[in-house]
Scaffold this active site. Structure first.
Site, PDB file in Angstrom:
ATOM      1  N   ASP A  17      -2.762  -3.205   7.688  1.00 29.32           N
ATOM      2  CA  ASP A  17      -3.633  -4.017   7.977  1.00 29.32           C
ATOM      3  C   ASP A  17      -3.993  -5.494   7.568  1.00 29.32           C
ATOM      4  O   ASP A  17      -4.143  -6.261   8.394  1.00 29.32           O
ATOM      5  CB  ASP A  17      -5.043  -3.370   7.755  1.00 29.32           C
ATOM      6  CG  ASP A  17      -5.313  -1.897   8.462  1.00 29.32           C
ATOM      7  OD1 ASP A  17      -4.264  -1.483   9.140  1.00 29.32           O
ATOM      8  OD2 ASP A  17      -6.582  -1.551   8.685  1.00 29.32           O
ATOM      9  N   CYS A  25       0.727  -1.324  -0.010  1.00 26.38           N
ATOM     10  CA  CYS A  25       0.101   0.019   0.195  1.00 26.38           C
ATOM     11  C   CYS A  25       0.931   1.221  -0.023  1.00 26.38           C
ATOM     12  O   CYS A  25       0.353   2.378  -0.396  1.00 26.38           O
ATOM     13  CB  CYS A  25      -0.978   0.168   1.306  1.00 26.38           C
ATOM     14  SG  CYS A  25      -2.236  -1.512   1.474  1.00 26.38           S
ATOM     15  N   CYS A  72      -2.123   3.055   3.071  1.00 24.57           N
ATOM     16  CA  CYS A  72      -2.892   2.368   3.722  1.00 24.57           C
ATOM     17  C   CYS A  72      -3.800   2.751   4.423  1.00 24.57           C
ATOM     18  O   CYS A  72      -3.830   3.966   4.803  1.00 24.57           O
ATOM     19  CB  CYS A  72      -2.048   1.357   4.750  1.00 24.57           C
ATOM     20  SG  CYS A  72      -2.625  -0.228   4.944  1.00 24.57           S
ATOM     21  N   ASP A  73      -4.697   1.954   5.100  1.00 21.50           N
ATOM     22  CA  ASP A  73      -6.167   2.411   5.530  1.00 21.50           C
ATOM     23  C   ASP A  73      -6.066   3.638   6.428  1.00 21.50           C
ATOM     24  O   ASP A  73      -6.805   4.693   6.331  1.00 21.50           O
ATOM     25  CB  ASP A  73      -6.735   1.420   6.390  1.00 21.50           C
ATOM     26  CG  ASP A  73      -7.151   0.091   5.484  1.00 21.50           C
ATOM     27  OD1 ASP A  73      -6.894   0.386   4.058  1.00 21.50           O
ATOM     28  OD2 ASP A  73      -7.939  -0.823   5.859  1.00 21.50           O
ATOM     29  N   SER A  89     -12.744  -5.274   8.612  1.00 23.06           N
ATOM     30  CA  SER A  89     -12.185  -4.720   7.222  1.00 23.06           C
ATOM     31  C   SER A  89     -13.030  -4.125   6.288  1.00 23.06           C
ATOM     32  O   SER A  89     -14.445  -4.634   6.171  1.00 23.06           O
ATOM     33  CB  SER A  89     -11.502  -5.892   6.641  1.00 23.06           C
ATOM     34  OG  SER A  89     -11.089  -5.566   5.466  1.00 23.06           O
TER      35      SER A  89
END
Length: 568
Positions: A91, A59, A132-133, A482
Site C-alpha cells: 500500500d 512489510c 502488509c495491510d 490509509s
C-alpha cells in the site's frame, strides 16, 4: 463395575485421508513420495503454510524466517508442512498511483488463494503468515471460508526511523511532502526523511491498518497473545511463529475451527479493542467482510453501537504520540483487553485458538497498566470517553460513512465543495495552494465499483496535514483512507458515486456539512434540486473491461457491506 463406554478418537488427518488413504489413492501418494514423504507420513496431518513472504515490500520481506520457524514447529509437533504462496500489494508503494486500486483487490485474491489451496488439497489445517495491510483480512477470510483449524501469524511491526531527534515512520514522509510543498521543509530534509523513515523489515509502525488488524486478530483469539505488537526483527517474533505452529497442531487434534472462534461476540471484542487502541478506519470495511465470510450477522451500525460505549485508552499514532513497539513494551493487547474485560466491555467466555476462554488467557494480566508508561491509560482516565471510528449518515451517506472523530479541534465544518473525480487532481490542487481553510474537498468515483478497488487517499490527506490544513479543511470520499490518516476526513461514503449515490450529484461550490458531534454528513441543497440532478445523471463508462479490476467492479458490494465479491 467396568465402564463399557468406548471413546472414538478422530484421526488427526481426518481431511487429508481423503487423498492419502486406501489402495485407490496410490497415484495420489506417489506424488508425495516424489517430494520426500515416507509411508509413515500419511497418518500425520497435512498442514498448509500460506507464506506471504515477498521482496515487494518491507512489510513482507521479513516473513521467510517466520515461515521457516512455523515449518519447524509443525514438524516437531508431528505434522507435515505444505507451503504455498500468497501475493501482496504494498500500500505504501502503490499509494497515490493507479496501483493503489489493486490493494483491496488483493484482499480477495489472498482469500481466494487460501480457500482454494486448503480446500483443493484437503489440508487438515492452515497457518497463515502475512504482513502488509490486506494480508490480514484476506488471510482470515480465506481461513473462514475453508473452515479448517487455522491460526494467523502476523509478520510484526517495523521499528521507528530517526532524523534530527525525531522518530519517523512512513506517514512522516507523506506529511513531509506537504510540508515541502508549503515551503516549510527544505528539499534536503525531505530527502533525509525519505531515506531514514523505514529502517528495516516489518509493517508500518503506528496503529495503522496492519497493526490495527493484527491487534484485532489477537482480540478475536485467532492469533497468540502478545504476538500482534512484536517487532519483525526481534527473536520473540520468530519464536512466536514456532509456538503458533504447535498450537495449531493441537487445534487440529481438537477440531477447533475458525468459525468456532470468530463469533459475533468475538467480533465485538475485536471492535472494542480497535476503538480502545485508536485503530484504522479500514477495520470497519474489513470486519464487515470478515463477518460475511464467517456467516456472522454484523452491520455497519454495530460499529457505532460498540464505539459509543468503548473509551480510547491508547495514545498511538497517527493522531497520538506512540508506536506499536511502545504499546508492546507497555503490556500489549492483553493489557488493553484486561482493562476492557474488567469494565464489562469484553466477552470473557469467547474461545481462543489455544482452547482457552479469553478470560482464562487474561487471568494473570495486571488489572491496571504500569505507572511507568503513558501509552495505555487506566480505564477511569481514558484519552477519550468514546471510540474514534464513527459512522456518519445523512443525505450524502444514507448507508453510512466512516470518520475518525476524536481529537479534532473543529468537529463541525460547513463549507464550499471542491469537487474532484480523481485523486491526482485533488493532490495537485493541494500542492498548488488552491485549497483554502474552510473548503470541503469531495473525491468521488473512487469507491469499490468506481475506482475500482476503493483506493486509499493518504497522499491528499498527508499533503493537507503537511500544508497545515488538516484541521481546517474537510475531505469526503467514497474511497478509503490509509490507517495513517487523521484530520477532518470522511471515507467509505455509501452509496458510492458510481452506483448513483448522492456524492455523484455534488457541484463545485455546494455547501456541505460534516458534523462529528451529530454524526451527520449533509449536502445542503434542496431535495428537489438533488432529484433533478439525479434524473440527469448517467453512470460513467467502466474504467476497466478485462482482468481483476473489471471482475472486482462488476461484483463488489457496497462499502457498507464490506465491498465483498460474493454477496449474492
Amino acid at each position: 463395575m467396568a465402564d463399557n463406554k468406548t471413546t472414538t478418537i478422530e484421526p488427526i488427518n481426518r481431511r487429508s485421508a481423503n487423498i492419502t488413504q486406501g489402495k485407490s489413492r496410490a497415484p495420489n501418494r506417489s506424488m508425495y513420495y516424489a517430494m520426500g514423504y515416507v509411508e509413515g507420513d500419511f497418518v500425520k496431518p497435512m498442514v498448509g503454510v500460506a507464506n506471504g513472504h515477498s521482496t515487494i515490500t518491507p512489510c513482507n520481506s521479513g516473513l521467510q524466517k517466520l515461515t521457516d520457524a512455523a515449518i519447524e514447529g509443525i514438524e516437531e509437533a508431528g505434522g507435515n508442512a505444505q507451503v504455498f504462496g500468497t501475493p501482496t500489494i504494498s500500500d505504501g508503494m502503490a499509494m497515490g498511483t493507479e496501483g493503489m486500486k489493486y490493494s483491496l483487490v488483493s484482499r480477495e485474491v489472498i482469500s481466494d488463494c487460501i480457500e482454494t489451496c486448503v480446500s483443493g488439497q484437503w489440508l487438515d489445517g492452515v497457518l497463515v503468515v502475512g504482513g502488509c495491510d490486506k494480508n490480514m483480512p484476506g488471510g482470515l477470510m480465506g481461513m473462514l471460508r475453508a473452515n479448517v483449524p487455522a491460526i494467523y501469524v502476523y509478520g510484526g511491526t517495523i521499528l521507528p526511523g530517526h532524523y534530527q531527534g525525531r522518530e519517523l515512520n512512513i506517514v512522516s514522509v507523506f506529511e513531509a511532502v506537504g510540508e515541502n510543498a508549503a515551503g516549510k521543509l527544505s528539499d534536503h530534509d525531505l530527502r533525509e526523511i525519505e531515506k531514514r523513515a523505514i529502517p528495516g523489515t516489518g509493517s508500518c509502525g503506528g496503529m495503522y491498518t496492519a497493526n490495527t488488524m493484527s491487534s484485532a486478530f489477537e482480540a478475536l483469539g485467532i492469533s497468540l497473545p502478545y504476538s500482534s505488537t512484536m517487532a519483525n526483527p526481534h527473536d520473540e517474533k520468530t519464536n512466536s511463529a514456532k509456538a503458533s505452529a504447535k498450537v495449531l497442531i493441537e487445534a487440529i487434534r481438537n477440531d477447533l475451527k475458525p468459525r468456532d472462534i470468530v463469533t459475533r461476540k468475538a467480533i465485538e471484542n475485536a471492535v472494542a479493542v480497535i476503538m480502545a487502541t485508536g485503530g484504522s478506519t479500514n477495520a470497519v470495511l474489513h470486519f464487515l467482510a470478515i463477518a460475511h465470510a464467517a456467516g456472522v450477522p454484523w452491520s455497519i451500525d454495530d460499529f457505532e453501537r460498540v464505539r459509543q460505549k468503548t473509551p480510547v485508552l491508547c495514545d498511538l499514532k497517527p493522531s497520538g504520540k506512540y508506536l506499536a513497539v511502545d504499546l508492546h513494551r507497555a503490556g500489549g493487547i492483553p493489557q488493553v483487553m484486561k482493562l476492557l474485560l474488567n469494565a464489562g466491555l469484553l466477552h470473557g467466555d469467547c474461545i481462543t485458538i489455544e482452547g482457552k476462554t479469553m478470560a482464562q488467557v487474561l487471568k494473570d494480566v495486571p488489572d491496571r497498566p504500569r505507572a511507568d508508561q503513558n501509552v495505555i491509560r487506566p480505564i477511569d482516565q481514558p484519552l477519550y470517553a468514546q471510540g474514534h471510528l464513527a459512522i456518519l449518515k445523512g443525505n450524502l451517506s444514507p448507508e453510512g460513512a466512516v470518520a475518525k472523530i476524536t481529537g479534532l479541534k473543529n468537529p463541525v465544518i460547513t463549507g464550499p465543495a471542491r469537487v474532484f473525480d480523481d485523486e491526482q487532481s485533488a493532490l495537485q490542487a493541494i500542492l498548488d495552494g488552491k485549497i483554502q481553510a474552510g473548503d470541503v474537498m469531495v473525491l468521488r468515483y473512487l469507491g469499490p465499483k468506481g475506482g475500482p478497488g476503493m483506493p486509499e487517499m493518504l497522499a491528499p490527506t498527508g499533503a493537507l496535514i503537511g500544508a497545515g490544513l488538516g484541521e481546517s479543511v474537510g475531505l469526503i470520499t467514497d474511497g478509503r483512507f490509509s490507517g495513517g490518516t487523521w484530520g477532518m476526513v470522511v471515507g467509505h461514503v455509501a452509496p458510492e458515486a458510481a452506483a448513483g449515490g448522492t456524492i455523484a450529484f455534488v457541484h463545485e461550490g455546494d455547501s456541505i456539512t460534516i458534523d462529528a458531534r451529530q454524526l451527520l454528513l449533509q449536502l445542503n441543497v434542496a431535495e428537489a434540486e438533488i432529484a433533478r440532478r439525479r434524473a440527469r445523471w448517467t453512470a460513467p463508462a467502466a474504467r476497466y473491461t478485462r482482468g481483476v479490476q473489471a471482475k472486482f467492479a462488476f461484483n463488489a458490494s457496497s462499502a457498507s457491506q464490506g465491498a465483498v465479491l460474493d454477496a449474492y
